[in-house]
Design a protein around this motif. Structure first.
Motif, PDB file in Angstrom:
ATOM      1  N   MET A  15       0.805  -1.274  -0.123  1.00  0.00           N
ATOM      2  CA  MET A  15       0.066   0.176  -0.114  1.00  0.00           C
ATOM      3  C   MET A  15       1.019   1.205  -0.101  1.00  0.00           C
ATOM      4  SD  MET A  15      -1.499   0.592   3.970  1.00  0.00           S
ATOM      5  CE  MET A  15      -3.054   0.462   3.343  1.00  0.00           C
ATOM      6  N   GLY A  16       0.325   2.262  -0.526  1.00  0.00           N
ATOM      7  CA  GLY A  16       0.964   3.655  -0.634  1.00  0.00           C
ATOM      8  C   GLY A  16       1.097   4.229   0.994  1.00  0.00           C
ATOM      9  N   ALA A  17       2.117   4.899   1.198  1.00  0.00           N
ATOM     10  CA  ALA A  17       2.291   5.621   2.459  1.00  0.00           C
ATOM     11  C   ALA A  17       1.057   6.748   2.399  1.00  0.00           C
ATOM     12  CB  ALA A  17       3.604   6.308   2.505  1.00  0.00           C
ATOM     13  N   ARG A  18       0.590   7.189   1.504  1.00  0.00           N
ATOM     14  CA  ARG A  18      -0.575   8.240   1.684  1.00  0.00           C
ATOM     15  C   ARG A  18      -1.914   7.451   1.748  1.00  0.00           C
ATOM     16  NH1 ARG A  18       0.736  12.540  -3.180  1.00  0.00           N
ATOM     17  NH2 ARG A  18       1.470  10.646  -4.046  1.00  0.00           N
ATOM     18  N   GLN A  19      -2.052   6.371   1.439  1.00  0.00           N
ATOM     19  CA  GLN A  19      -3.291   5.571   1.452  1.00  0.00           C
ATOM     20  C   GLN A  19      -3.508   5.113   3.083  1.00  0.00           C
ATOM     21  OE1 GLN A  19      -2.097   2.139  -1.043  1.00  0.00           O
ATOM     22  NE2 GLN A  19      -4.171   2.847  -2.312  1.00  0.00           N
ATOM     23  N   ALA A  20      -2.343   5.022   3.589  1.00  0.00           N
ATOM     24  CA  ALA A  20      -2.351   4.347   4.958  1.00  0.00           C
ATOM     25  C   ALA A  20      -3.380   5.097   5.859  1.00  0.00           C
ATOM     26  CB  ALA A  20      -0.945   4.300   5.734  1.00  0.00           C
ATOM     27  N   PRO A  21      -3.283   6.318   6.109  1.00  0.00           N
ATOM     28  CA  PRO A  21      -4.138   6.950   7.200  1.00  0.00           C
ATOM     29  C   PRO A  21      -5.545   7.008   6.897  1.00  0.00           C
ATOM     30  CG  PRO A  21      -2.160   8.469   6.605  1.00  0.00           C
ATOM     31  CD  PRO A  21      -2.090   7.382   5.709  1.00  0.00           C
ATOM     32  N   ASP A  22      -5.835   6.906   5.334  1.00  0.00           N
ATOM     33  CA  ASP A  22      -7.004   6.919   4.886  1.00  0.00           C
ATOM     34  C   ASP A  22      -7.644   5.620   5.229  1.00  0.00           C
ATOM     35  OD1 ASP A  22      -7.175   9.658   3.982  1.00  0.00           O
ATOM     36  OD2 ASP A  22      -6.665   8.705   1.822  1.00  0.00           O
ATOM     37  N   PHE A  23      -6.844   4.571   5.282  1.00  0.00           N
ATOM     38  CA  PHE A  23      -7.414   3.113   5.367  1.00  0.00           C
ATOM     39  C   PHE A  23      -7.721   2.967   6.903  1.00  0.00           C
ATOM     40  CE2 PHE A  23      -5.877   0.522   1.514  1.00  0.00           C
ATOM     41  CZ  PHE A  23      -6.380   1.383   0.627  1.00  0.00           C
ATOM     42  N   ILE A  24      -6.858   3.570   7.818  1.00  0.00           N
ATOM     43  CA  ILE A  24      -6.958   3.521   9.005  1.00  0.00           C
ATOM     44  C   ILE A  24      -8.238   4.141   9.697  1.00  0.00           C
ATOM     45  CG2 ILE A  24      -6.086   4.143  11.349  1.00  0.00           C
ATOM     46  CD1 ILE A  24      -3.231   3.927  10.007  1.00  0.00           C
ATOM     47  N   ASN A  25      -8.216   5.349   9.205  1.00  0.00           N
ATOM     48  CA  ASN A  25      -9.606   6.250   9.149  1.00  0.00           C
ATOM     49  C   ASN A  25     -10.708   5.581   8.998  1.00  0.00           C
ATOM     50  OD1 ASN A  25      -9.889   8.372  11.047  1.00  0.00           O
ATOM     51  ND2 ASN A  25      -9.289   9.910   9.165  1.00  0.00           N
ATOM     52  N   ALA A  26     -10.690   4.850   7.715  1.00  0.00           N
ATOM     53  CA  ALA A  26     -11.954   4.279   7.381  1.00  0.00           C
ATOM     54  C   ALA A  26     -12.499   3.155   8.224  1.00  0.00           C
ATOM     55  CB  ALA A  26     -11.874   3.666   5.928  1.00  0.00           C
ATOM     56  N   ILE A  27     -11.480   2.083   8.582  1.00  0.00           N
ATOM     57  CA  ILE A  27     -11.806   1.086   9.382  1.00  0.00           C
ATOM     58  C   ILE A  27     -12.092   1.485  10.729  1.00  0.00           C
ATOM     59  CG2 ILE A  27     -10.940  -1.128  10.324  1.00  0.00           C
ATOM     60  CD1 ILE A  27     -11.428  -1.252   7.433  1.00  0.00           C
ATOM     61  N   LEU A  28     -11.505   2.496  11.309  1.00  0.00           N
ATOM     62  CA  LEU A  28     -11.632   2.792  12.897  1.00  0.00           C
ATOM     63  C   LEU A  28     -13.015   3.614  12.898  1.00  0.00           C
ATOM     64  CD1 LEU A  28     -10.303   3.055  15.556  1.00  0.00           C
ATOM     65  CD2 LEU A  28      -9.428   5.320  14.790  1.00  0.00           C
ATOM     66  N   LEU A  29     -13.428   4.309  11.744  1.00  0.00           N
ATOM     67  CA  LEU A  29     -14.523   5.121  11.986  1.00  0.00           C
ATOM     68  C   LEU A  29     -16.055   4.215  11.341  1.00  0.00           C
ATOM     69  CD1 LEU A  29     -13.604   8.617  10.827  1.00  0.00           C
ATOM     70  CD2 LEU A  29     -14.035   7.892  13.099  1.00  0.00           C
ATOM     71  N   HIS A  30     -15.609   3.136  10.543  1.00  0.00           N
ATOM     72  CA  HIS A  30     -16.658   2.512   9.812  1.00  0.00           C
ATOM     73  C   HIS A  30     -16.526   1.084   9.765  1.00  0.00           C
ATOM     74  CE1 HIS A  30     -17.783   6.633   8.432  1.00  0.00           C
ATOM     75  NE2 HIS A  30     -16.533   6.880   8.011  1.00  0.00           N
ATOM     76  N   GLY A  31     -15.519   0.567  10.362  1.00  0.00           N
ATOM     77  CA  GLY A  31     -15.287  -0.761  10.451  1.00  0.00           C
ATOM     78  C   GLY A  31     -15.269  -1.505   8.899  1.00  0.00           C
ATOM     79  N   ALA A  32     -15.364  -2.642   8.588  1.00  0.00           N
ATOM     80  CA  ALA A  32     -15.124  -3.153   7.607  1.00  0.00           C
ATOM     81  C   ALA A  32     -16.393  -3.646   6.564  1.00  0.00           C
ATOM     82  CB  ALA A  32     -14.477  -4.699   7.605  1.00  0.00           C
ATOM     83  N   SER A  33     -17.359  -3.112   7.241  1.00  0.00           N
ATOM     84  CA  SER A  33     -18.702  -3.234   6.395  1.00  0.00           C
ATOM     85  C   SER A  33     -18.736  -2.627   4.874  1.00  0.00           C
ATOM     86  CB  SER A  33     -19.881  -3.131   7.113  1.00  0.00           C
ATOM     87  OG  SER A  33     -19.783  -1.666   7.590  1.00  0.00           O
ATOM     88  N   ALA A  34     -19.486  -3.234   4.086  1.00  0.00           N
ATOM     89  CA  ALA A  34     -19.647  -2.637   2.616  1.00  0.00           C
ATOM     90  C   ALA A  34     -20.542  -1.303   2.724  1.00  0.00           C
ATOM     91  CB  ALA A  34     -20.196  -3.587   1.968  1.00  0.00           C
TER      92      ALA A  34
END
Length: 179
Positions: free
Chosen positions: A160-179
């Motif tokens: 994964m790209g370094a700039r993607q990482a914070p977005d991915f962390i935020n998405a899972i932390l705030l919204h979980g892994a649901s679709a």
């Protein structure tokens, strides 16, 4: 060639994260520095690992101090915390598991204090309504640190790209892994 102690640490931390048994020679080679430069700054592997731990703990303290003093809306505070996720990844990856660090009472005490402060930030996020209130703040803090470690490792491995990482962390932390 890198010669500054801070740059040497920045280069050596990912090497040790990938190979905990790496010798000083291997760490120097993979970090792109000479063994002489590494040994000039850190004469033993134990001193190198302890310096890494101190740097990681200092970086976590700095990031948390900024977040704790930030009066901005919690969305912005959390985004800033997540954007600076790397020391939290390193804390879980290196400080908690390396015997040269885990045998140091002051490092352990500082790591526990950092985690408690992270829990308090998650509680603040819960009180603001940003984070789920039906989960313990300890769970949320552990989740943040675990996601940070995963993102850092995947970034180091090129998945994964370094700039993607914070977005991915935020998405899972705030919204979980649901679709």
């Amino acid at each position: 060639m890198r010669t500054d102690a801070a740059e040497v640490l920045d280069s050596a931390i990912p090497v040790l994260a990938k190979d905990r048994a790496a010798s000083m020679q291997v760490i120097a080679a993979r970090a792109g520095i000479s063994r002489a430069t590494l040994v000039r700054h850190f004469p033993t592997r134990k001193l190198l690992v302890q310096a890494m731990a101190e740097k990681i703990l200092d970086d976590c303290d700095r990031v948390l101090a900024q977040a704790e003093g930030d009066a901005a809306p919690m969305e912005q505070v959390l985004a800033a915390l997540v954007a600076a996720y790397t020391p939290f990844a390193q804390l879980w990856n290196l400080v908690y598991v390396d015997p040269d660090v885990s045998g140091l009472p002051e490092a352990s005490t500082r790591a526990k204090a950092i985690f408690i402060r992270t829990v308090k930030l998650m509680e603040r996020g819960q009180k603001s309504g940003l984070l789920r209130g039906d989960m313990p703040a300890t769970w949320l803090a552990s989740t943040f640190c675990g996601l940070a470690e995963t993102a850092w490792e995947l970034t180091l491995e090129g998945h994964m790209g370094a700039r993607q990482a914070p977005d991915f962390i935020n998405a899972i932390l705030l919204h979980g892994a649901s679709a």
